[in-house]
Design an enzyme around this catalytic site. Sequence first.
Site, PDB file in Angstrom:
ATOM      1  N   GLU A 189      50.573  63.290  64.346  1.00  0.00           N
ATOM      2  CA  GLU A 189      49.297  62.988  65.012  1.00  0.00           C
ATOM      3  C   GLU A 189      49.359  63.116  66.539  1.00  0.00           C
ATOM      4  O   GLU A 189      48.388  63.550  67.159  1.00  0.00           O
ATOM      5  CB  GLU A 189      48.807  61.593  64.616  1.00  0.00           C
ATOM      6  CG  GLU A 189      48.331  61.471  63.167  1.00  0.00           C
ATOM      7  CD  GLU A 189      49.455  61.261  62.162  1.00  0.00           C
ATOM      8  OE1 GLU A 189      50.633  61.170  62.589  1.00  0.00           O
ATOM      9  OE2 GLU A 189      49.177  61.192  60.953  1.00  0.00           O
ATOM     10  N   ASP A 206      43.042  62.733  65.127  1.00  0.00           N
ATOM     11  CA  ASP A 206      44.329  63.411  65.232  1.00  0.00           C
ATOM     12  C   ASP A 206      44.902  63.896  63.905  1.00  0.00           C
ATOM     13  O   ASP A 206      46.112  64.065  63.771  1.00  0.00           O
ATOM     14  CB  ASP A 206      45.326  62.450  65.876  1.00  0.00           C
ATOM     15  CG  ASP A 206      45.333  61.094  65.177  1.00  0.00           C
ATOM     16  OD1 ASP A 206      44.934  61.042  64.008  1.00  0.00           O
ATOM     17  OD2 ASP A 206      45.729  60.098  65.807  1.00  0.00           O
ATOM     18  N   HIS A 243      48.357  53.142  49.706  1.00  0.00           N
ATOM     19  CA  HIS A 243      47.945  54.514  49.985  1.00  0.00           C
ATOM     20  C   HIS A 243      48.355  55.404  48.808  1.00  0.00           C
ATOM     21  O   HIS A 243      49.341  55.120  48.123  1.00  0.00           O
ATOM     22  CB  HIS A 243      48.625  54.983  51.277  1.00  0.00           C
ATOM     23  CG  HIS A 243      48.021  56.235  51.849  1.00  0.00           C
ATOM     24  ND1 HIS A 243      48.269  57.471  51.296  1.00  0.00           N
ATOM     25  CD2 HIS A 243      47.187  56.443  52.892  1.00  0.00           C
ATOM     26  CE1 HIS A 243      47.609  58.390  52.001  1.00  0.00           C
ATOM     27  NE2 HIS A 243      46.936  57.785  52.967  1.00  0.00           N
ATOM     28  N   ARG A 273      53.650  58.962  58.039  1.00  0.00           N
ATOM     29  CA  ARG A 273      54.687  59.925  57.643  1.00  0.00           C
ATOM     30  C   ARG A 273      56.023  59.657  58.334  1.00  0.00           C
ATOM     31  O   ARG A 273      57.076  59.784  57.722  1.00  0.00           O
ATOM     32  CB  ARG A 273      54.231  61.353  58.013  1.00  0.00           C
ATOM     33  CG  ARG A 273      53.500  62.078  56.917  1.00  0.00           C
ATOM     34  CD  ARG A 273      53.162  63.503  57.371  1.00  0.00           C
ATOM     35  NE  ARG A 273      52.904  64.393  56.259  1.00  0.00           N
ATOM     36  CZ  ARG A 273      51.770  64.468  55.584  1.00  0.00           C
ATOM     37  NH1 ARG A 273      50.771  63.670  55.885  1.00  0.00           N
ATOM     38  NH2 ARG A 273      51.629  65.331  54.600  1.00  0.00           N
ATOM     39  N   GLU A 317      37.167  60.471  69.923  1.00  0.00           N
ATOM     40  CA  GLU A 317      38.421  59.682  69.968  1.00  0.00           C
ATOM     41  C   GLU A 317      39.537  60.488  70.644  1.00  0.00           C
ATOM     42  O   GLU A 317      40.656  60.620  70.146  1.00  0.00           O
ATOM     43  CB  GLU A 317      38.869  59.214  68.573  1.00  0.00           C
ATOM     44  CG  GLU A 317      39.810  58.019  68.606  1.00  0.00           C
ATOM     45  CD  GLU A 317      40.328  57.626  67.229  1.00  0.00           C
ATOM     46  OE1 GLU A 317      41.288  58.232  66.747  1.00  0.00           O
ATOM     47  OE2 GLU A 317      39.752  56.699  66.632  1.00  0.00           O
ATOM     48  N   HIS A 366      51.207  53.714  55.676  1.00  0.00           N
ATOM     49  CA  HIS A 366      51.126  55.093  55.176  1.00  0.00           C
ATOM     50  C   HIS A 366      51.728  56.142  56.093  1.00  0.00           C
ATOM     51  O   HIS A 366      51.728  57.327  55.763  1.00  0.00           O
ATOM     52  CB  HIS A 366      49.665  55.457  54.892  1.00  0.00           C
ATOM     53  CG  HIS A 366      48.835  55.673  56.128  1.00  0.00           C
ATOM     54  ND1 HIS A 366      48.852  56.846  56.841  1.00  0.00           N
ATOM     55  CD2 HIS A 366      47.966  54.870  56.780  1.00  0.00           C
ATOM     56  CE1 HIS A 366      48.014  56.756  57.869  1.00  0.00           C
ATOM     57  NE2 HIS A 366      47.468  55.573  57.855  1.00  0.00           N
TER      58      HIS A 366
HETATM   59  C1  UD1 Z   1      46.421  61.681  56.543  1.00  0.00           C
HETATM   60  C2  UD1 Z   1      46.559  62.081  58.008  1.00  0.00           C
HETATM   61  C3  UD1 Z   1      46.843  60.862  58.871  1.00  0.00           C
HETATM   62  C4  UD1 Z   1      45.819  59.760  58.623  1.00  0.00           C
HETATM   63  C5  UD1 Z   1      45.724  59.476  57.127  1.00  0.00           C
HETATM   64  C6  UD1 Z   1      44.638  58.476  56.848  1.00  0.00           C
HETATM   65  C7  UD1 Z   1      47.565  64.256  58.579  1.00  0.00           C
HETATM   66  C8  UD1 Z   1      48.801  65.015  58.736  1.00  0.00           C
HETATM   67  N1  UD1 Z   1      47.682  62.987  58.152  1.00  0.00           N
HETATM   68  O1  UD1 Z   1      47.679  61.196  56.113  1.00  0.00           O
HETATM   69  O2  UD1 Z   1      46.807  61.227  60.233  1.00  0.00           O
HETATM   70  O3  UD1 Z   1      46.236  58.608  59.314  1.00  0.00           O
HETATM   71  O4  UD1 Z   1      45.425  60.686  56.418  1.00  0.00           O
HETATM   72  O5  UD1 Z   1      44.771  57.922  55.580  1.00  0.00           O
HETATM   73  O6  UD1 Z   1      46.491  64.771  58.792  1.00  0.00           O
HETATM   74  N2  UD1 Z   1      46.289  61.536  48.170  1.00  0.00           N
HETATM   75  C9  UD1 Z   1      45.555  61.486  47.005  1.00  0.00           C
HETATM   76  N3  UD1 Z   1      44.192  61.313  47.100  1.00  0.00           N
HETATM   77  C10 UD1 Z   1      43.556  61.159  48.282  1.00  0.00           C
HETATM   78  C11 UD1 Z   1      44.313  61.207  49.464  1.00  0.00           C
HETATM   79  C12 UD1 Z   1      45.682  61.409  49.391  1.00  0.00           C
HETATM   80  O7  UD1 Z   1      46.097  61.610  45.912  1.00  0.00           O
HETATM   81  O8  UD1 Z   1      42.332  60.996  48.292  1.00  0.00           O
HETATM   82  C13 UD1 Z   1      47.761  61.721  48.090  1.00  0.00           C
HETATM   83  C14 UD1 Z   1      48.116  63.179  47.709  1.00  0.00           C
HETATM   84  O9  UD1 Z   1      49.298  63.175  46.957  1.00  0.00           O
HETATM   85  C15 UD1 Z   1      48.341  63.809  49.073  1.00  0.00           C
HETATM   86  C16 UD1 Z   1      49.043  62.672  49.787  1.00  0.00           C
HETATM   87  O10 UD1 Z   1      48.366  61.486  49.362  1.00  0.00           O
HETATM   88  O11 UD1 Z   1      49.085  65.004  49.007  1.00  0.00           O
HETATM   89  C17 UD1 Z   1      49.083  62.749  51.281  1.00  0.00           C
HETATM   90  O12 UD1 Z   1      47.797  62.977  51.837  1.00  0.00           O
HETATM   91  P1  UD1 Z   1      47.723  63.592  53.331  1.00  0.00           P
HETATM   92  O13 UD1 Z   1      46.291  63.697  53.717  1.00  0.00           O
HETATM   93  O14 UD1 Z   1      48.554  64.818  53.421  1.00  0.00           O
HETATM   94  O15 UD1 Z   1      48.466  62.509  54.211  1.00  0.00           O
HETATM   95  P2  UD1 Z   1      48.062  61.039  54.600  1.00  0.00           P
HETATM   96  O16 UD1 Z   1      49.319  60.246  54.592  1.00  0.00           O
HETATM   97  O17 UD1 Z   1      46.921  60.610  53.780  1.00  0.00           O
HETATM   98  N1  UDP Z   2      40.444  51.366  54.736  1.00  0.00           N
HETATM   99  C1  UDP Z   2      39.728  51.291  53.537  1.00  0.00           C
HETATM  100  N2  UDP Z   2      40.395  50.950  52.394  1.00  0.00           N
HETATM  101  C2  UDP Z   2      41.727  50.689  52.376  1.00  0.00           C
HETATM  102  C3  UDP Z   2      42.456  50.774  53.593  1.00  0.00           C
HETATM  103  C4  UDP Z   2      41.770  51.127  54.758  1.00  0.00           C
HETATM  104  O1  UDP Z   2      38.515  51.524  53.517  1.00  0.00           O
HETATM  105  O2  UDP Z   2      42.266  50.368  51.291  1.00  0.00           O
HETATM  106  C5  UDP Z   2      39.709  51.769  55.963  1.00  0.00           C
HETATM  107  C6  UDP Z   2      39.925  50.878  57.174  1.00  0.00           C
HETATM  108  O3  UDP Z   2      38.926  49.872  57.236  1.00  0.00           O
HETATM  109  C7  UDP Z   2      39.821  51.866  58.332  1.00  0.00           C
HETATM  110  C8  UDP Z   2      40.324  53.165  57.744  1.00  0.00           C
HETATM  111  O4  UDP Z   2      40.237  53.029  56.339  1.00  0.00           O
HETATM  112  O5  UDP Z   2      38.466  52.065  58.712  1.00  0.00           O
HETATM  113  C9  UDP Z   2      41.744  53.441  58.172  1.00  0.00           C
HETATM  114  O6  UDP Z   2      42.262  54.479  57.405  1.00  0.00           O
HETATM  115  P1  UDP Z   2      43.806  54.787  57.328  1.00  0.00           P
HETATM  116  O7  UDP Z   2      44.593  53.554  57.542  1.00  0.00           O
HETATM  117  O8  UDP Z   2      44.006  55.533  56.063  1.00  0.00           O
HETATM  118  O9  UDP Z   2      44.014  55.851  58.491  1.00  0.00           O
HETATM  119  P2  UDP Z   2      44.340  55.742  60.065  1.00  0.00           P
HETATM  120  O10 UDP Z   2      43.286  54.926  60.702  1.00  0.00           O
HETATM  121  O11 UDP Z   2      45.717  55.188  60.192  1.00  0.00           O
HETATM  122  O12 UDP Z   2      44.312  57.171  60.500  1.00  0.00           O
END
Ligand code: UD1
Ligand code: UDP
Length: 410
Positions: free
Chosen positions: A132, A96, A246, A216, A118, A214
């Site tokens: 999501e 999602d 995160h 939003r 999924e 994490h």
């Molecule tokens: C995203 C997904 C969420 C998922 C999550 C898993 C959307 C809208 N959100 O949310 O569904 O649960 O990933 O973790 O698709 N950043 C870094 N390095 C990284 C990743 C993120 O610096 O490798 C920072 C950046 O500032 C970035 C911010 O985190 O802009 C947010 O990342 P983003 O992918 O937009 O949102 P997530 O909260 O990670």
């Molecule tokens: N995970 C990881 N390192 C971390 C936190 C989570 O490898 O520090 C793994 C966790 O085991 C799971 C996945 O990341 O498989 C979940 O990711 P996240 O919580 O970012 O996203 P969501 O599942 O909520 O979309």
Amino acid sequence: MKTLLFVFGTRPEAIKTAPVILKAQKDPRYRVLVCSTGQHREMIRPLFDFFGIKPDFDLDLMRPGQSLIDISTGVMSGLNKILLENKVDAVVVQGDTTSGFIGSLVAFYHKVQVVHIEAGLRSGDILSPFPEEFNRKGTALISNVHLAPTETAKENLLREHYPPESVFVTGNTGIDALFEVKRKISSNSVLENEFSGKYSFLNPHRKMVLVTVHRRESFGTPMEEVMKGLLELSKRSDIELLIPLHMNPQVRASAAKIFGNQAQWVDKGNFLNPENKIWLCEPVDYVPFIYLMDRAHMIITDSGGVQEEAPSLGKPILVAREKTERPEAIVAGTSRLIPLEQRSFVQVATEVLDTPVIYERMSQAKNPFGDGRASERILDIVHARLNADNPDSEITISNRMGYSEQELTV
Ligand code: UD1
Ligand code: UDP
């Protein structure tokens, strides 16, 4: 031979598509292409190394503090170019995220079939989780094959009137990945020693509570209430908290504001005070994260994937959300929602920590999300659907808007 293009961009998508990609690469029925949107960068890179996957395309989108519009427009233009230049039989998306949803939308505009892994999770509230819940409903509208992880997810899709012949229960591919990692850790004492050395700052006489947040929709007050609750819990003498933070700047700002100097960062090379009760660290690589889950006394999280993994490790899980689209673990008794308000948060956590009968019941290791064989089922189903004499793209389109024929003719 059919060409599958896997499109994804975040950590959980990489973990959950990897087992399918690795199996498909060895399967003579498929040619596999992989597109990483780059929505995540640091958080996804180690996963490609770990699983040995090399994306054919990398849109390299990640920007600090990116908006949903930034991600959407980046995936749209990047994937459009790929689909103009490559012949693809199906685009495969997972879950999602915005990468997945926009990936499916671009495929739809190109009239390429969409396979959704999924599929069918629903919280029933379009604003939670945000965005999501919308993303997965939007993906469902334009998917040709719906791969539901559980019966509950399948029922959700049938309730929305998706054609039964396009909906399949497979189990969650995240459990395939988890089983593989568990096998790796238990058969390799070097790994086990490496991790216990890395986390030797944890006090063996305290119960470690592992925390991730994490989402939003929780940014600001709700997330800070959770953090205040964690701070209060950390005053107990019998526990300590480990929080892989995160990388989202909003999560980090709230953590700095609420924990201040009462938390210590573990990966900054500084002296680690054994009296410290809240440990913050950078996101942990997948394999050591599973090690930490296994070592934890309890897990508090708003993560989808962690909710699915914890029951396999026999860990009680408190879900820091108002609603969950994964009710199976609550029904199975291994997880429980925890309010996003300091006082009630502490009350629920304390009850689980201090009531052995509740704690024991929540620790029962049974996983309602999968048996580790989802990927092989998925490849058989996709093969059958893509090679069906009468593919469903034309037949079912009229039913995709969530109305049954009966409703339309009344
Ligand atoms: C995203 C997904 C969420 C998922 C999550 C898993 C959307 C809208 N959100 O949310 O569904 O649960 O990933 O973790 O698709 N950043 C870094 N390095 C990284 C990743 C993120 O610096 O490798 C920072 C950046 O500032 C970035 C911010 O985190 O802009 C947010 O990342 P983003 O992918 O937009 O949102 P997530 O909260 O990670
Ligand atoms: N995970 C990881 N390192 C971390 C936190 C989570 O490898 O520090 C793994 C966790 O085991 C799971 C996945 O990341 O498989 C979940 O990711 P996240 O919580 O970012 O996203 P969501 O599942 O909520 O979309």
